[in-house]
Structure formats: structure tokens, C-alpha cells
Design a protein around this motif. Sequence first.
Motif, PDB file in Angstrom:
ATOM      1  N   GLY A  83       0.808  -1.217   0.000  1.00  0.00           N
ATOM      2  CA  GLY A  83       0.000   0.000   0.000  1.00  0.00           C
ATOM      3  C   GLY A  83       0.840   1.264   0.000  1.00  0.00           C
ATOM      4  N   ASP A  84       0.184   2.417   0.050  1.00  0.00           N
ATOM      5  CA  ASP A  84       0.791   3.756  -0.083  1.00  0.00           C
ATOM      6  C   ASP A  84       1.397   3.892  -1.491  1.00  0.00           C
ATOM      7  OD1 ASP A  84       0.084   4.294   2.504  1.00  0.00           O
ATOM      8  OD2 ASP A  84       2.080   3.965   3.356  1.00  0.00           O
ATOM      9  N   PHE A  85       1.926   5.059  -1.762  1.00  0.00           N
ATOM     10  CA  PHE A  85       2.583   5.274  -3.055  1.00  0.00           C
ATOM     11  C   PHE A  85       4.079   5.055  -2.858  1.00  0.00           C
ATOM     12  CE2 PHE A  85      -1.149   8.217  -3.460  1.00  0.00           C
ATOM     13  CZ  PHE A  85      -1.860   7.357  -4.291  1.00  0.00           C
ATOM     14  N   LYS A  86       4.613   4.083  -3.599  1.00  0.00           N
ATOM     15  CA  LYS A  86       6.048   3.777  -3.472  1.00  0.00           C
ATOM     16  C   LYS A  86       6.623   3.508  -4.850  1.00  0.00           C
ATOM     17  CE  LYS A  86       5.478   0.946   0.712  1.00  0.00           C
ATOM     18  NZ  LYS A  86       4.559  -0.133   0.353  1.00  0.00           N
ATOM     19  N   ARG A  87       7.888   3.798  -4.955  1.00  0.00           N
ATOM     20  CA  ARG A  87       8.622   3.434  -6.158  1.00  0.00           C
ATOM     21  C   ARG A  87      10.010   2.985  -5.742  1.00  0.00           C
ATOM     22  NH1 ARG A  87       6.588   4.537 -11.088  1.00  0.00           N
ATOM     23  NH2 ARG A  87       5.345   6.405 -10.873  1.00  0.00           N
ATOM     24  N   PHE A  88      10.533   1.968  -6.417  1.00  0.00           N
ATOM     25  CA  PHE A  88      11.893   1.504  -6.117  1.00  0.00           C
ATOM     26  C   PHE A  88      12.629   1.388  -7.444  1.00  0.00           C
ATOM     27  CE2 PHE A  88      14.961  -2.012  -5.299  1.00  0.00           C
ATOM     28  CZ  PHE A  88      15.702  -1.373  -4.313  1.00  0.00           C
ATOM     29  N   THR A  89      13.732   2.137  -7.549  1.00  0.00           N
ATOM     30  CA  THR A  89      14.521   2.039  -8.785  1.00  0.00           C
ATOM     31  C   THR A  89      15.984   1.805  -8.429  1.00  0.00           C
ATOM     32  OG1 THR A  89      14.901   4.416  -8.855  1.00  0.00           O
ATOM     33  CG2 THR A  89      13.049   3.578 -10.152  1.00  0.00           C
ATOM     34  N   GLN A  90      16.678   1.130  -9.329  1.00  0.00           N
ATOM     35  CA  GLN A  90      18.109   0.882  -9.135  1.00  0.00           C
ATOM     36  C   GLN A  90      18.840   1.282 -10.423  1.00  0.00           C
ATOM     37  OE1 GLN A  90      17.152  -3.311  -7.514  1.00  0.00           O
ATOM     38  NE2 GLN A  90      18.895  -2.693  -6.289  1.00  0.00           N
ATOM     39  N   TRP A 106      25.356   0.479  -7.097  1.00  0.00           N
ATOM     40  CA  TRP A 106      23.967   0.724  -7.524  1.00  0.00           C
ATOM     41  C   TRP A 106      23.364   1.829  -6.669  1.00  0.00           C
ATOM     42  CZ3 TRP A 106      22.056  -1.873 -11.738  1.00  0.00           C
ATOM     43  CH2 TRP A 106      22.798  -2.988 -12.170  1.00  0.00           C
ATOM     44  N   LEU A 107      22.721   2.792  -7.318  1.00  0.00           N
ATOM     45  CA  LEU A 107      21.916   3.773  -6.590  1.00  0.00           C
ATOM     46  C   LEU A 107      20.524   3.181  -6.439  1.00  0.00           C
ATOM     47  CD1 LEU A 107      21.116   6.591  -5.457  1.00  0.00           C
ATOM     48  CD2 LEU A 107      20.498   7.198  -7.820  1.00  0.00           C
ATOM     49  N   ASN A 108      20.096   2.951  -5.215  1.00  0.00           N
ATOM     50  CA  ASN A 108      18.738   2.459  -4.945  1.00  0.00           C
ATOM     51  C   ASN A 108      17.909   3.638  -4.449  1.00  0.00           C
ATOM     52  OD1 ASN A 108      19.983   0.006  -5.375  1.00  0.00           O
ATOM     53  ND2 ASN A 108      19.854  -0.684  -3.265  1.00  0.00           N
ATOM     54  N   VAL A 109      16.889   3.993  -5.187  1.00  0.00           N
ATOM     55  CA  VAL A 109      16.009   5.087  -4.755  1.00  0.00           C
ATOM     56  C   VAL A 109      14.683   4.492  -4.306  1.00  0.00           C
ATOM     57  CG1 VAL A 109      14.692   7.108  -5.513  1.00  0.00           C
ATOM     58  CG2 VAL A 109      17.058   6.831  -6.254  1.00  0.00           C
ATOM     59  N   LEU A 110      14.350   4.724  -3.056  1.00  0.00           N
ATOM     60  CA  LEU A 110      13.048   4.298  -2.533  1.00  0.00           C
ATOM     61  C   LEU A 110      12.220   5.558  -2.310  1.00  0.00           C
ATOM     62  CD1 LEU A 110      11.069   2.279  -1.038  1.00  0.00           C
ATOM     63  CD2 LEU A 110      12.284   2.919   1.047  1.00  0.00           C
ATOM     64  N   LYS A 112      14.563  11.770 -10.185  1.00  0.00           N
ATOM     65  CA  LYS A 112      15.378  12.003 -11.391  1.00  0.00           C
ATOM     66  C   LYS A 112      16.618  12.818 -11.029  1.00  0.00           C
ATOM     67  CE  LYS A 112      12.887  10.346 -14.981  1.00  0.00           C
ATOM     68  NZ  LYS A 112      12.924   8.947 -14.668  1.00  0.00           N
ATOM     69  N   LYS A 113      16.427  13.803 -10.127  1.00  0.00           N
ATOM     70  CA  LYS A 113      17.593  14.621  -9.720  1.00  0.00           C
ATOM     71  C   LYS A 113      18.636  13.744  -9.021  1.00  0.00           C
ATOM     72  CE  LYS A 113      15.874  19.300  -8.955  1.00  0.00           C
ATOM     73  NZ  LYS A 113      15.808  20.392  -7.994  1.00  0.00           N
ATOM     74  N   ALA A 114      18.161  12.825  -8.171  1.00  0.00           N
ATOM     75  CA  ALA A 114      19.099  11.944  -7.453  1.00  0.00           C
ATOM     76  C   ALA A 114      19.855  11.077  -8.462  1.00  0.00           C
ATOM     77  CB  ALA A 114      18.353  11.080  -6.445  1.00  0.00           C
ATOM     78  N   GLN A 115      19.120  10.549  -9.452  1.00  0.00           N
ATOM     79  CA  GLN A 115      19.786   9.742 -10.487  1.00  0.00           C
ATOM     80  C   GLN A 115      20.795  10.597 -11.241  1.00  0.00           C
ATOM     81  OE1 GLN A 115      16.480   8.219 -12.738  1.00  0.00           O
ATOM     82  NE2 GLN A 115      15.969   6.709 -11.180  1.00  0.00           N
ATOM     83  N   ALA A 121      26.520  12.256 -12.724  1.00  0.00           N
ATOM     84  CA  ALA A 121      27.342  13.393 -13.164  1.00  0.00           C
ATOM     85  C   ALA A 121      28.748  12.896 -13.488  1.00  0.00           C
ATOM     86  CB  ALA A 121      27.387  14.458 -12.075  1.00  0.00           C
ATOM     87  N   GLY A 122      29.257  13.303 -14.648  1.00  0.00           N
ATOM     88  CA  GLY A 122      30.609  12.897 -15.046  1.00  0.00           C
ATOM     89  C   GLY A 122      30.646  11.574 -15.793  1.00  0.00           C
ATOM     90  N   THR A 123      29.490  10.894 -15.903  1.00  0.00           N
ATOM     91  CA  THR A 123      29.449   9.618 -16.637  1.00  0.00           C
ATOM     92  C   THR A 123      28.900   9.874 -18.046  1.00  0.00           C
ATOM     93  OG1 THR A 123      28.948   8.456 -14.585  1.00  0.00           O
ATOM     94  CG2 THR A 123      28.471   7.264 -16.605  1.00  0.00           C
ATOM     95  N   ASP A 124      29.534   9.285 -19.058  1.00  0.00           N
ATOM     96  CA  ASP A 124      29.018   9.406 -20.425  1.00  0.00           C
ATOM     97  C   ASP A 124      27.645   8.760 -20.506  1.00  0.00           C
ATOM     98  OD1 ASP A 124      31.164  10.638 -21.431  1.00  0.00           O
ATOM     99  OD2 ASP A 124      32.044   8.852 -22.391  1.00  0.00           O
TER     100      ASP A 124
END
Length: 459
Positions: free
Chosen positions: A314-321, A380-384, A401-404, A409-412
Motif C-alpha cells: 500500500g501507499d505510493f512507493k517506487r523503487f529504482t536501481q 547501484w543507486l537504490n532510490v526508494l 530524477k535529480k538523485a539519479q 554526473a561525469g558519466t558518459d
Amino acid sequence: MEGFIPSLRARLSPSSKVLQDNTTSEFKSSLARWSDIDVRVPYAIVQAASEQDIVATVQGAVKAGIPFVPASGGHSPWSTIGQEGIVIDLSRYKGVSLHPETNEATVKGGTLMKEVEVALHPHERFAAVGNGNTVGVIPYYLGGGISIYTPLIGFGSDNLIAAKLVNAKGELVHVSETENPELLWALRGAGQFFGLVTEITIKTYPYSLLGNKGGQRICGTYVFLPHQIDQVCAAVETVIQNDRYASAGHFMVMQAPPELKQQVLFVAPQVFCSSEEAAKIFQPLVDVGTLQQAIVPSTFEKHSDQLDWVCAKGDFKRFTQNGLPDWNRENIKKLAQLHAELVENCPDAARSGYNIEWHSPRKPQGGPETAFGHGSVDYWLNVLSWYTDAKNHGYVDAMNKKAQGATRAGTDEADFVSYTNTSRDDPLGYRYKGTERIAKLRELKAKHDPTGVFTKQLL
Ligand SMILES: Cc1cc2nc3c(=O)[nH]c(=O)nc-3n(C[C@H](O)[C@H](O)[C@H](O)COP(=O)(O)OP(=O)(O)OC[C@H]3O[C@@H](n4cnc5c(N)ncnc54)[C@H](O)[C@@H]3O)c2cc1C
């Protein structure tokens, strides 16, 4: 659709169920998902209780042109469909069996992470698993399988040995190195786009590989204040760079529970050795000065118990790596600023966290060549994201998106990596690396699922 459901019911075993009344608690409970984002209500939910039930359902749906989605643990945003289709809920078809001659394990249908851990524990064996007791095992392996054990044994997809799947024609197909090997390659990283997988066979490993007598994974927990970030990063770097033992872990920026008023840096390192050796390796973290610290040994069957709160439905959640090329301290420090900005502007999202997961040293070389292809990614950047008010969708997504962006930054752009199991919107070139790999995946998709029964991805 009206004629389809009665004829399907007649073909299913007595232990299966077809749920149509969406006001019942049974229907609602099956529909309940890890995240409420974009949840849709299907025309029906088919709870298949056997492999034959699954085959009959897929065959019937394909023949009648009815769209469907399989659902295992319900942790992704994709196992949901509207009134135009049905959900094939695999929760009634489960099981884990360990084959004593090979020490390979066969995992069926909707088996969840905790269930595989509990089944392997009495045999003192472990396997690649994700961090979440209720995550579905089969989708995790099909989509790559990032594991805290990756430094020792590789990713989930490297450990997938064989499978059975129902293809786009509704046929049950065996997949292994000797039967349909091209599909084995595709299942190892892009499997959710090629069929409904009824079972997988995976490698398991002895507890002795974990580097201590008790067969435990030795995990530390260290809590710091944000102003300590430079020293904390330096201490984490010494753990990562220790050249004696493989390590993996999480560096998290989050709000301290239960009040969620104070940002903290939470470091959870683990090393594959004894707790005494671990204490020496973790000492630089202690030297920084902690709010709380502990070394918590745990056995495999309790692998993710401490994370049960994150698995709440439940609730609004997103998990990206997102894969990162290296540990870049300056970029990582930006996560703390962005997280503070997120919580200040949107207190509703205070349970969100930005987290860097590391694996060191690199996974053993020489694993199979897989569709996943991110074998060399160690960070891995894990954003919850976690919030309750729908009006915050846009803001929270923009901050993600800003966190990603900050960690890229600095990566091609050619080297951007989006995890296949948590992204279907990012460009294909972020999710699968190399034009050859993408061409091969497209070719296989055109051959095995030309009309997109199992998503239009890769078509
Ligand atoms: C809290 C949390 C922790 C996580 N931790 C990790 C982690 O440590 N490592 C990691 O790699 N990933 C992790 N993930 C991501 C997770 O591995 C993927 O989201 C995975 O696909 C979820 O599987 P599921 O069965 O729970 O989800 P579902 O939504 O049920 O399924 C995922 C997708 O697979 C399809 N599918 C389901 N069953 C089958 C099947 N039998 N055959 C073919 N397709 C099928 C569904 O239709 C859907 O598209 C985590 C996710 C969350 C939310």
C-alpha cells in the motif's frame, strides 16, 4: 470475456480460483500490491494452482485474444491490468525443492524470497536473493537479480540454470543449456518479456562459502549525523577497499524512525568472514563516532527480516536501481542535500531514502554470457520513494530524477545503467548494453513473441 471465464473455470483444477467480484476481501487481498501507484482493477484474477492450470489459462487467453499479466510478489508496477484483461496470480502455485545430487534448487510459480531462504536453510545452503522477504523469486532472477551475495556468486541471472515457460502460443517449453539455449540466454536478464515462467532451477552454495563457522552473514549497522558525511564516506571507502574479504553493503540517506524528523546516514556493511574479523574491518566506521552501532550476524533464512517494514503493501512507493561506474564521493554527498530538499518540501515523502549499494570485490569472473550483461557493475543507486498523497507524484518523481542525475554526473550517457527489473521506461540502451545484445534480444522477441503477448518491450 464473458464466455471466456466460464470455459476457463471448467478447465482448471479444483484447487484453483477465479475471482471476479472485486468487492470481496479475497479479490482485494490478491489485488493488494507493494505500491498503489497506477494499480488497476482487472476483469478477473485467476489463481492458478498447478502448472496445468497456468498453461490452460495462458492458452485460453491467447486463443481468445485476452491480455493478461502474471503476478508473483507484486513488487513491480507492471503486474497490474485493467478491465480489458486478467491477472494470473501465482500465489497458489509455489514450492522449492533441492536436488541432492547437484545441489541445484527448483523454485516454482509465486514462491517468495523468504520461502526460498527458509527452504534452503536446513541444508545449510544459500542462493542469490534480493533484499525483501516478499519479493517474487522468479521475476527477480529473470530481471537480473542484484544480491548482497553477488561479490561471491554473481547476479541471480548468472545462477539461472534451467526453466520451464509457457510461451506466446500457450505451449509449455523446457529451457536449459541443451534445450532452447537461446531462450536461456534471454531469460537471464530479459525473461519477463519471453513467457510466463512456471519454474526455474538455480544454483545454491554451501554456507561455508560465507567465511565463518556459523555460516552467517555478518552485517553491521552504523548510524551517523549528516555533518559527518565526509568522514563516513572515507570510512566506507576503507571497508570497500579492504583487500582481505569480499564485502557488500548499503550507505543510506534517510530520516530516523519513528519521528522521521532527523536526517541520518545509515551504513549497513557486510563482510564474508568471522564477526571478530568484521569488527576490525568496520573499526573505521566506529572511529567516526556513531549514534548507534551493532554487528548483527544472521543466518540465511532471516536474511531480510529487518527490512519487513519496507515490504509493507500500500501507499505510493517506487523503487529504482541504477548502476554506477564507481564510488564517487562528491556525487554521493549530493544525495544528502537532495534528500533534505525532498523532505523539507514534501514531508509526506519522509520515509523515502537514497541508498548506494556496493559489491566488492567484483563478482567471480567466468560466469555465463547473459542478456542481463551488467556483470561488471559494482555500485547501484537504490532510490526508494514512499508517500501517501497523490498530489506529490510529480514532485517526488522529479526529485528521484535529480538523485539519479546527481550520481550520473561525469558519466558518459553511453555508460548509463538502468536496472532491468526496476525500469521499463528508460532507453533500451541504458537497460541492455551493446548494440549486439539489443539486436539479439529484438530478434529473439520477434521470433518467440512477435505480437507482444508478454509486453511490447523489445518489439
Ligand atoms: C522492497 C523491494 C526490494 C527489492 N530488492 C531487490 C534487490 O535486493 N535486488 C533486486 O535485484 N531487485 C530488488 N527489487 C526489485 C525486484 O526484484 C523486482 O521488482 C521484481 O521483478 C519483483 O518481483 P515480484 O514478483 O515481487 O513482482 P511482480 O510485480 O509480481 O512481478 C514483476 C514482473 O514480472 C512479471 N512476472 C511475474 N511472475 C512472472 C513469471 N512467473 N514469469 C514471467 N513473468 C512474471 C510480472 O508480470 C511483472 O511484470 C526490490 C523491489 C522492492 C519493491
